[in-house]
Design a protein around this motif. Structure first.
Motif, PDB file in Angstrom:
ATOM      1  N   ASP A 209      -1.566 -10.104  -0.563  1.00 59.77           N
ATOM      2  CA  ASP A 209      -0.331  -9.334  -0.411  1.00 59.77           C
ATOM      3  C   ASP A 209       0.955 -10.129  -0.636  1.00 59.77           C
ATOM      4  OD1 ASP A 209      -2.270  -7.523   0.383  1.00 59.77           O
ATOM      5  OD2 ASP A 209      -1.860  -7.791   2.527  1.00 59.77           O
ATOM      6  N   SER A 215       7.941 -11.752   0.645  1.00 61.96           N
ATOM      7  CA  SER A 215       6.594 -11.842   1.213  1.00 61.96           C
ATOM      8  C   SER A 215       6.043 -13.270   1.086  1.00 61.96           C
ATOM      9  CB  SER A 215       5.654 -10.826   0.565  1.00 61.96           C
ATOM     10  OG  SER A 215       5.688 -10.920  -0.838  1.00 61.96           O
ATOM     11  N   ARG A 219       4.911 -15.735   4.381  1.00 63.28           N
ATOM     12  CA  ARG A 219       3.531 -16.205   4.536  1.00 63.28           C
ATOM     13  C   ARG A 219       3.375 -17.717   4.388  1.00 63.28           C
ATOM     14  NH1 ARG A 219       3.408 -10.672   2.354  1.00 63.28           N
ATOM     15  NH2 ARG A 219       2.190  -9.519   3.869  1.00 63.28           N
ATOM     16  N   GLU A 335       5.701  -2.821  -1.513  1.00 63.22           N
ATOM     17  CA  GLU A 335       4.367  -3.200  -1.048  1.00 63.22           C
ATOM     18  C   GLU A 335       3.443  -2.009  -0.837  1.00 63.22           C
ATOM     19  OE1 GLU A 335       3.578  -6.297   1.714  1.00 63.22           O
ATOM     20  OE2 GLU A 335       5.582  -7.129   1.462  1.00 63.22           O
TER      21      GLU A 335
END
Ligand SMILES: Cc1cc2nc3c(=O)[nH]c(=O)nc-3n(C[C@H](O)[C@H](O)[C@H](O)COP(=O)(O)O)c2cc1C
Length: 347
Positions: A209, A215, A219, A335
């Motif tokens: 993802d 994003s 992460r 997303e």
């Protein structure tokens, strides 16, 4: 923002990796991604390659290991079950000149797990260790391994397995934070990636993802060394450079850029595939990348590359009948839309 990491003597700079995707990350696709994101793709990985096919001399399988010098550093991922064939295939990877060999422990496809390969290896730790040991003994190039978080909710054993395989000489790990049971549903669990990264002494990369700068930043926490990017590269082949530069999507609403990517991809495909296979691969990219374009639907009905290119020429020259309509491209980094692209189960 994206730091490099090293797999022994190989610097992966930046720590962004084109994730292996069966049926997608062919040499043509990898080259498209590398050249469209100059300096922003640290490592590219082949599609998973069957050790059965390799060691039985299947020409089609061996072709999947082919790479260009400009792809370096280049990693070949192998999958299978039989210890001897895994070892022999790893040696073939080394002999091919690839920089890294990776063992697939994450594929969820029934066709693969039924034969003991892919994610099934996570349920057979002692057998997996035997494979790692034999491969490790046989090859001198760096050895890496990609796994899921576990088989299902009751068996999230990626941390335990990571410690075991690292102690047998695996030099970097990629962890897709979903279980086999999840396939591609739900969200990837990055907490397991973080805890593995905290625990083992080798670089740990996360997968699942990552679609844009936001994003990626969210992460890349703690000791996570880098990110694998899979499906987002089909949505938006420029995703790597956008993550590195922090600029928003250049493709959004940019028809000339889309067309140039499609034309270039067609050229790269033609170098490696017969015309008959190129059309399907071009559609695969267009169906994800060109959402919202008025000509997309028609392009997806065409089954020959020649016809597809003729249509794209019309669009480029402003002669496509719907060209007067301003394309309304969706935000390609949305997303929730992105989740809708599921892995086509090859079984
Ligand atoms: C079409 C497709 C094919 C895939 N093939 C492979 C593969 O050959 N080897 C592998 O380790 N993972 C494979 N994966 C998993 C991806 O590498 C990645 O771990 C997963 O898609 C999650 O990352 P993403 O959200 O960035 O796509 C595949 C995924 C997709 C969608």
């Amino acid at each position: 923002m994206i730091k490099p990491y090293a797999i022994r003597n190989i610097t992966v700079q930046p720590g962004l990796v084109l994730s292996p995707m069966s049926g997608v990350t062919t040499r043509a696709f990898r080259r498209l991604i590398k050249e469209s994101n100059p300096g922003a793709v640290g490592l590219v990985v082949s599609e998973f390659v069957s050790v059965e096919g390799m060691t039985r001399g299947s020409r089609r399988t061996l072709e999947m290991m082919r790479f260009s010098e400009d792809e370096r550093p280049f990693c070949v991922q192998i999958f299978g079950y039989d210890v001897d064939r895994m070892r022999d295939a790893a040696l073939m990877v080394q002999d091919s000149g690839a920089d890294v060999v990776d063992i697939n422990c994450g594929c969820p496809a029934p066709k693969v797990v039924k034969r003991g390969g892919g994610c099934e290896l996570m349920r057979q730790p002692s057998h997996l260790l035997q494979i790692v040991r034999e491969v490790r003994k046989a090859v001198s190039i760096p050895l890496t391994l990609k796994m899921r978080s576990g088989w299902d909710d009751g068996t999230r054993n990626a941390l335990e397995l990571s410690k075991m395989v690292v102690s047998e000489g695996v030099e970097a790990l990629a962890v897709h934070g979903r279980t086999r049971a999840q396939l591609y549903r739900g969200e990837a669990d990055w907490s397991i990636v973080e805890s593995i990264a905290e625990t083992v002494s080798v670089p740990v990369l996360g997968s699942g993802d990552v679609v844009d700068r936001r994003s990626a930043e969210a992460r890349l926490t703690g000791k996570v060394a880098g990110l694998f990017i899979g499906r987002a590269s089909i949505w938006n082949p420029l995703v790597f450079r956008e993550i590195v530069s922090g600029t928003p999507s250049a493709l959004k609403g940019n028809e000339p850029l889309m067309l140039s990517l499609l034309f270039r991809y067609a050229d790269l495909l033609r170098e490696d595939f017969p015309e008959s296979s190129c059309a399907g691969k071009l559609k695969q990219l267009a169906s994800q990348m060109c959402r919202g374009a008025p000509w997309r639907k028609q392009l997806l009905t065409l089954n020959s590359l020649g016809e597809q290119l003729r249509l794209l020429e019309l669009v480029r020259n402003g002669d496509f009948p719907g060209a007067a309509n301003t394309p309304t491209f969706p935000t390609i980094n949305d997303e929730s839309d992105y989740q809708s692209f599921q892995h086509q189960d090859p079984s």
